[in-house]
Write a protein that holds these residues in place. Structure first.
Motif, short mmCIF file in Angstrom:
data_model
loop_
_atom_site.label_atom_id
_atom_site.label_comp_id
_atom_site.label_asym_id
_atom_site.label_seq_id
_atom_site.Cartn_x
_atom_site.Cartn_y
_atom_site.Cartn_z
N LEU A 118 0.94 -1.18 0.03
CA LEU A 118 0.02 0.05 -0.06
C LEU A 118 0.90 1.40 -0.07
O LEU A 118 0.57 2.39 -0.83
CB LEU A 118 -0.96 0.10 1.16
CG LEU A 118 -1.91 1.05 1.42
CD1 LEU A 118 -2.90 1.17 0.04
CD2 LEU A 118 -2.74 1.21 2.68
N ILE A 119 1.96 1.32 0.97
CA ILE A 119 2.99 2.50 0.68
C ILE A 119 3.36 2.79 -0.59
O ILE A 119 3.60 3.77 -1.05
CB ILE A 119 3.92 2.20 1.85
CG1 ILE A 119 3.47 2.23 3.27
CG2 ILE A 119 5.16 3.08 1.77
CD1 ILE A 119 4.28 1.70 4.38
N VAL A 122 0.79 4.25 -2.59
CA VAL A 122 0.87 5.79 -2.33
C VAL A 122 1.76 6.44 -2.63
O VAL A 122 1.92 7.72 -3.33
CB VAL A 122 0.59 5.80 -0.83
CG1 VAL A 122 0.63 7.38 -0.32
CG2 VAL A 122 -0.72 5.13 -0.39
N THR A 126 1.52 9.62 -5.34
CA THR A 126 1.94 10.84 -4.93
C THR A 126 3.03 11.44 -5.76
O THR A 126 3.03 12.68 -5.94
CB THR A 126 2.52 10.82 -3.42
OG1 THR A 126 1.37 10.12 -2.59
CG2 THR A 126 2.71 12.06 -2.91
#
Length: 128
Positions: A118-119, A122, A126
């Protein structure tokens, strides 16, 4: 007698961490653009974690990272902790600094492999 060691292959988790680290570093360097030490404009920069990367709950938190040139990374961040702490507090503010410190030292949150996936997602979103 020569002995050969078999090179260990990285675990899937280690590969994910390396991928997240690379994306994170790129994101922070693009955000900052140059060394953030006052008065320095060097564009050859490295990402320095304010609180150690060993605190996985902060490892990929952009508030916990700052771009520094090699000189300021080595001399100021690693060899002059009081001066570096003052720099960070001036940059983030006392309240934000204390919040990061609390997250680093008070909450030992386990980071699962799914969390790293998930990181990475993101960081990709981003960074675009």
């Amino acid at each position: 007698m020569l002995t050969f060691r078999r090179k260990k292959s990285k675990s899937p988790r280690s590969r994910l961490i390396a991928q997240a680290d690379e994306l994170f570093s790129k994101l922070v360097r693009e955000r900052d653009g140059h060394c953030q030490w006052p008065g320095c404009r060097s564009t050859t920069i490295y990402v320095h974690h304010i609180f150690s990367r060993r605190y996985l709950q902060l490892r990929w938190d952009t508030r916990n990272a700052v771009s520094l040139c090699l000189y300021h990374h080595a001399i100021c961040a690693h060899n002059d902790p009081e001066n570096f702490r003052d720099f960070v507090i001036k940059r983030l503010g006392e309240q934000q600094f204390m919040a990061l410190k609390a997250m680093a030292y008070l909450r030992a949150v386990p980071v699962r492999t799914q969390d790293i996936d998930l990181i990475i997602l993101v960081l990709i979103v981003t960074g675009k």
